[in-house]
Design a protein around this motif. Structure first.
Motif, PDB file in Angstrom:
ATOM      1  N   ASN A 126      61.374  35.137  41.230  1.00  0.00           N
ATOM      2  CA  ASN A 126      59.867  35.213  41.172  1.00  0.00           C
ATOM      3  C   ASN A 126      59.467  36.549  41.950  1.00  0.00           C
ATOM      4  N   VAL A 127      58.752  37.493  41.480  1.00  0.00           N
ATOM      5  CA  VAL A 127      58.432  38.721  41.784  1.00  0.00           C
ATOM      6  C   VAL A 127      56.693  38.742  42.317  1.00  0.00           C
ATOM      7  N   LYS A 128      56.191  37.626  42.092  1.00  0.00           N
ATOM      8  CA  LYS A 128      55.052  37.674  42.721  1.00  0.00           C
ATOM      9  C   LYS A 128      54.859  37.583  44.153  1.00  0.00           C
ATOM     10  N   ASN A 129      54.071  38.581  44.408  1.00  0.00           N
ATOM     11  CA  ASN A 129      53.558  38.849  45.743  1.00  0.00           C
ATOM     12  C   ASN A 129      52.666  37.803  46.226  1.00  0.00           C
ATOM     13  N   ILE A 130      53.023  37.215  46.967  1.00  0.00           N
ATOM     14  CA  ILE A 130      52.035  35.988  47.174  1.00  0.00           C
ATOM     15  C   ILE A 130      50.734  36.396  47.915  1.00  0.00           C
ATOM     16  N   GLN A 131      50.806  37.186  48.915  1.00  0.00           N
ATOM     17  CA  GLN A 131      49.541  37.705  49.575  1.00  0.00           C
ATOM     18  C   GLN A 131      49.681  39.377  49.454  1.00  0.00           C
ATOM     19  N   PRO A 132      49.012  39.643  48.362  1.00  0.00           N
ATOM     20  CA  PRO A 132      49.045  41.157  48.164  1.00  0.00           C
ATOM     21  C   PRO A 132      48.197  41.909  48.985  1.00  0.00           C
ATOM     22  N   SER A 133      48.306  43.115  49.331  1.00  0.00           N
ATOM     23  CA  SER A 133      47.568  43.726  50.402  1.00  0.00           C
ATOM     24  C   SER A 133      46.252  44.127  49.350  1.00  0.00           C
ATOM     25  N   ARG A 192      53.966  40.762  31.880  1.00  0.00           N
ATOM     26  CA  ARG A 192      52.959  41.616  32.620  1.00  0.00           C
ATOM     27  C   ARG A 192      52.243  40.938  33.649  1.00  0.00           C
ATOM     28  N   LEU A 193      51.718  39.740  33.146  1.00  0.00           N
ATOM     29  CA  LEU A 193      50.583  38.962  33.826  1.00  0.00           C
ATOM     30  C   LEU A 193      51.229  38.329  35.369  1.00  0.00           C
ATOM     31  N   ASN A 194      52.726  38.115  35.124  1.00  0.00           N
ATOM     32  CA  ASN A 194      53.390  37.763  36.383  1.00  0.00           C
ATOM     33  C   ASN A 194      53.912  38.922  37.133  1.00  0.00           C
ATOM     34  N   ARG A 195      53.519  40.067  36.671  1.00  0.00           N
ATOM     35  CA  ARG A 195      53.623  41.214  37.806  1.00  0.00           C
ATOM     36  C   ARG A 195      55.085  41.844  37.541  1.00  0.00           C
ATOM     37  N   LEU A 196      55.676  41.285  36.392  1.00  0.00           N
ATOM     38  CA  LEU A 196      56.825  42.279  35.979  1.00  0.00           C
ATOM     39  C   LEU A 196      56.411  43.669  35.520  1.00  0.00           C
ATOM     40  N   MET A 233      47.501  30.591  36.203  1.00  0.00           N
ATOM     41  CA  MET A 233      48.371  31.808  36.613  1.00  0.00           C
ATOM     42  C   MET A 233      47.492  32.615  37.692  1.00  0.00           C
ATOM     43  N   PRO A 234      48.333  33.245  38.525  1.00  0.00           N
ATOM     44  CA  PRO A 234      47.611  33.891  39.712  1.00  0.00           C
ATOM     45  C   PRO A 234      46.815  35.179  39.112  1.00  0.00           C
ATOM     46  N   ILE A 235      46.067  35.090  38.093  1.00  0.00           N
ATOM     47  CA  ILE A 235      45.200  36.210  37.648  1.00  0.00           C
ATOM     48  C   ILE A 235      43.792  35.887  38.097  1.00  0.00           C
ATOM     49  N   HIS A 236      43.007  36.704  38.678  1.00  0.00           N
ATOM     50  CA  HIS A 236      41.727  36.628  39.052  1.00  0.00           C
ATOM     51  C   HIS A 236      40.713  36.501  37.755  1.00  0.00           C
ATOM     52  N   ALA A 237      39.486  35.556  37.905  1.00  0.00           N
ATOM     53  CA  ALA A 237      38.782  35.258  36.913  1.00  0.00           C
ATOM     54  C   ALA A 237      38.133  36.241  36.316  1.00  0.00           C
ATOM     55  N   SER A 238      37.904  37.394  37.039  1.00  0.00           N
ATOM     56  CA  SER A 238      37.135  38.621  36.631  1.00  0.00           C
ATOM     57  C   SER A 238      38.160  39.421  35.767  1.00  0.00           C
ATOM     58  N   ALA A 239      39.533  39.317  35.856  1.00  0.00           N
ATOM     59  CA  ALA A 239      40.078  40.235  34.834  1.00  0.00           C
ATOM     60  C   ALA A 239      40.217  39.598  33.370  1.00  0.00           C
ATOM     61  N   VAL A 240      40.134  38.296  33.447  1.00  0.00           N
ATOM     62  CA  VAL A 240      40.368  37.781  31.948  1.00  0.00           C
ATOM     63  C   VAL A 240      38.879  38.055  31.381  1.00  0.00           C
ATOM     64  N   LEU A 241      37.855  37.881  32.322  1.00  0.00           N
ATOM     65  CA  LEU A 241      36.386  38.256  31.608  1.00  0.00           C
ATOM     66  C   LEU A 241      36.207  39.450  31.364  1.00  0.00           C
ATOM     67  N   ARG A 260      46.252  44.359  45.376  1.00  0.00           N
ATOM     68  CA  ARG A 260      45.620  43.576  44.470  1.00  0.00           C
ATOM     69  C   ARG A 260      44.735  44.382  43.539  1.00  0.00           C
ATOM     70  N   ILE A 261      44.060  45.543  43.873  1.00  0.00           N
ATOM     71  CA  ILE A 261      43.362  46.130  42.784  1.00  0.00           C
ATOM     72  C   ILE A 261      44.137  46.761  41.789  1.00  0.00           C
ATOM     73  N   ARG A 262      45.271  47.179  42.096  1.00  0.00           N
ATOM     74  CA  ARG A 262      46.339  47.751  41.376  1.00  0.00           C
ATOM     75  C   ARG A 262      46.380  46.628  40.139  1.00  0.00           C
ATOM     76  N   TYR A 263      46.833  45.515  40.516  1.00  0.00           N
ATOM     77  CA  TYR A 263      46.985  44.048  39.859  1.00  0.00           C
ATOM     78  C   TYR A 263      45.873  43.792  38.993  1.00  0.00           C
ATOM     79  N   ALA A 264      44.948  43.746  39.536  1.00  0.00           N
ATOM     80  CA  ALA A 264      43.570  43.739  38.712  1.00  0.00           C
ATOM     81  C   ALA A 264      43.597  44.635  37.623  1.00  0.00           C
ATOM     82  N   PHE A 265      43.681  45.864  37.818  1.00  0.00           N
ATOM     83  CA  PHE A 265      43.656  46.823  36.646  1.00  0.00           C
ATOM     84  C   PHE A 265      44.688  46.484  35.640  1.00  0.00           C
ATOM     85  N   THR A 266      45.757  46.399  36.220  1.00  0.00           N
ATOM     86  CA  THR A 266      47.006  45.855  35.171  1.00  0.00           C
ATOM     87  C   THR A 266      46.512  44.697  34.360  1.00  0.00           C
ATOM     88  N   ASP A 267      45.969  43.803  34.982  1.00  0.00           N
ATOM     89  CA  ASP A 267      45.664  42.322  34.191  1.00  0.00           C
ATOM     90  C   ASP A 267      44.471  42.850  33.354  1.00  0.00           C
TER      91      ASP A 267
END
Lengths: 326, 278
Positions: free
Chosen positions: B7-14, A109-113, B113-121, B18-25
């Motif tokens: 690898n599905v990681k979008n390197i430079q997300p819009s 999930r953290l890898n965006r899957l 990993m490409p997770i923002h620090a604020s998501a972890v905290l 980015r906000i959606r990823y942050a919420f998921t994280d």
């Protein structure tokens, strides 16, 4: 990838720890890791292997120099580097309180899957790393080998361009070690560049296309394992004795026959010397032993091991021991 | 044979992605902590019941010998203090969890990993706050059953709970900061020892006017005292003396202290996370 001939390039990277944080520093590390290869970073404890990996994976900031990983600048494009690498080994762990399955699903999930895909991928990897039975158990209860395999699986959820594996088999039994080696080889086949740090020479010999030997934070030798062994000077004549008392006498004999770099393994009653004239030196040794009345258990000619290369270069190279005891 | 996944990681997300990823994280990382609760349900429950035990100890074992200066029931005096103490004790679990993750290398895995620090905290924050809200509810129900109550209306009572949680939220960031610097779980036991004198050096259990003057002054200065006093005021519980500037301005301080702590420790915690190994 493809656009970059080198998956990892480090130019004169320096890192000095302050007073409060301790750890071996780097004194001008330069590395060129070809894309698609397995690259071994060798060195004794305290040589700076882990520091190098931490810098290249953006966990640690370098003081000087520059480095690129997967084509991105480690210092300026950290988030881009992070989206292209995997890190496995002793310093990047999985969550011990979660089960194997929960770990892989979470990292997926953290890898965006998406959720479904993360679950499918978790099951797939558990099967491939032979962890299906343990999938529902907390990782804290895993054996060392199982944990390393899960750790590797977690770093392979989405294929990284570059995988960093820090001492992957430290503390593993031989069987588990073989399993981890197999996993690393199949990664290479799938196109991932692997940087491997290890203190086991055999590991580098088995896996690596290229090897750099690190000492006091810089590379002191590099090349293919074969080239390194040859550079160390041809074959070795190795004699194993039955009795401990005979070792000194045999050593004296062998010093007269072979080159200067004599290795004595007292625990195994074994002595080896470098030789240039293969058959001639074997004959000389045999007749000298016959004259002296010694009866060795075994006399063989063999290629040098990477261990011997390593001892030679890190021990005898004389890069001051003062720095180590600092 | 090991299969690879594209690898599905979008390197430079819009921005939106980015906000959606942050919420998921944040959600995925919060869920991780909740799974920890499931793995250690007794530990979590003991954390909720410990303040109840303290309440009973101080309310009934010592309570008979306690007189509230200015009059009133000691139990009514004690409850708001115990609420504040519970918020304060929460720091221990934050520090322990953060230190464990950092020392085992889980934090480094997240950081690689490409997770923002604020998501972890934030994941840490959400779950610790949830833990504290439940702990607070357990204590409220216990208090109500034993005869404690609020006397200034539900709105004031809610305000008091808000102030208590604000204190917890600010201390959480202190806990993250300390946890990232404690480097191994052994050091955490020192933090756990320190929690006691810091917690007791306040007006949680006794009015500061009963202490030697200099000690009372230090206790007044404790952010716990400000929140306890403010809660006593809002609940209409006894123990309000209004003799010092500190206790006269308890409400202001109960907001000011946490805001100050946040202003200092939130950026420090984020910085420590980013520079964990540096």
């Amino acid at each position: 990838m493809g656009a970059h001939a080198y998956a990892i390039q480090a130019r004169n990277v320096k890192k000095h720890y302050g007073r409060t944080k301790e750890g071996p520093g780097l004194n001008g590390l330069t590395l060129n890791v070809p894309a698609g290869s397995i690259f071994g970073l060798l060195g004794p404890n305290g040589a700076g292997k882990t520091t190098a990996v931490k810098i290249l994976t953006t966990l640690l900031r370098m003081d000087e120099g520059s480095a690129t990983v997967a084509g991105y600048d480690v210092s300026k494009e950290g988030h881009l580097v992070r989206s292209r690498i995997g890190l496995a080994g002793q310093y990047a762990a999985v969550d011990e309180q979660l089960t194997g399955y929960q770990n892989l699903e979470m990292f997926g999930r953290l890898n965006r899957l998406p959720k479904g895909q993360a679950r499918r991928r978790a099951e797939e990897l558990l099967t491939q790393f032979d962890l299906t039975e343990a999938a529902g158990r907390a990782v804290g209860k895993y054996s060392g080998g199982m944990r390393r395999r899960l750790d590797l699986a977690a770093s392979l959820i989405v294929s990284p361009d570059v995988l960093f594996v820090d001492e992957p088999t430290t503390g593993l039994d031989p069987l588990a070690r073989q399993e981890v080696w197999g996993a690393i080889r199949s990664l290479k086949e799938a196109g991932t560049t692997v940087l491997l740090t290890t203190q086991y020479l055999e590991e580098a010999d088995q896996l690596a296309d290229l090897v750099s030997i690190l000492k006091d934070g810089r590379v002191i030798r590099e090349g293919t394992p074969e080239a390194l062994k040859s550079s160390f000077g041809g074959d070795r004549l190795e004699v194993t004795l039955l009795r401990q008392e005979e070792v000194v006498k045999a050593e004296r004999i062998l010093r007269g026959i072979g080159g200067a770099f004599v290795l004595v393994d007292n625990a195994a009653n074994r002595i080896s010397v470098p030789v240039t004239d293969r058959t001639g030196s074997l004959l000389k040794a045999a007749s000298a032993f016959a004259d002296s009345g010694l009866e060795p258990e075994d006399i063989v000619l063999r290629r040098p091991t990477l261990d011997e290369v390593f001892i030679h270069f890190t021990g005898q190279n004389g890069v001051s021991n003062k720095e180590e005891s600092r | 044979m090991i299969t690879m996944e594209r690898n599905v990681k979008n390197i430079q997300p819009s921005g939106a992605a980015r906000i959606r990823y942050a919420f998921t994280d944040v959600w995925v990382l919060s869920k991780r902590e909740l799974l920890h609760w499931g793995g250690n349900p007794w530990g979590i429950m003991i954390g909720w019941l410990f303040p109840v035990m303290m309440l009973l100890m101080f309310g009934y074992l010592f309570g008979g010998a306690m007189a509230v200066p200015g009059g009133g029931s000691y139990f009514e005096f004690l409850m708001p203090g115990m609420f504040a103490m519970t918020m304060f004790f929460g720091v221990e679990s934050t520090v322990m969890a953060v230190t464990t993750d950092a020392s085992k290398g889980v934090t480094d895995r997240f950081r690689s990993m490409p997770i923002h620090a604020s998501a972890v905290l934030l994941g840490r924050c959400m779950v610790d706050m949830l833990n504290s809200v439940i702990g607070l509810l357990v204590l409220i129900v216990t208090g109500l059953l034993l005869g404690w109550g609020w006397h200034e209306g539900a709105d004031h009572a809610l305000g008091a709970f808000g102030l208590l949680l604000l204190l917890r939220f600010s201390l959480l960031w202190v806990g993250i900061f300390v946890g990232l610097h404690a480097t191994n779980p052994h050091n955490v036991s020192m933090v756990q020892l320190l929690v006691w004198p810091v917690g007791f050096l306040s007006n949680v259990f006794v009015d500061t006017t009963t202490m030697p003057a200099w000690l009372g002054a230090i206790a007044e200065f404790n952010p716990l005292s400000a929140t306890s006093t403010a809660a006593r005021e809002l609940f209409g519980n006894p123990g309000l003396r209004g003799e010092s500037w500190m206790s006269e301005h308890a409400l202001l301080l109960a907001v000011g202290w946490p805001v100050l702590l946040l202003a200092i420790f939130l950026p420090l915690a984020v910085r420590s996370y980013r520079r964990l190994n540096r």
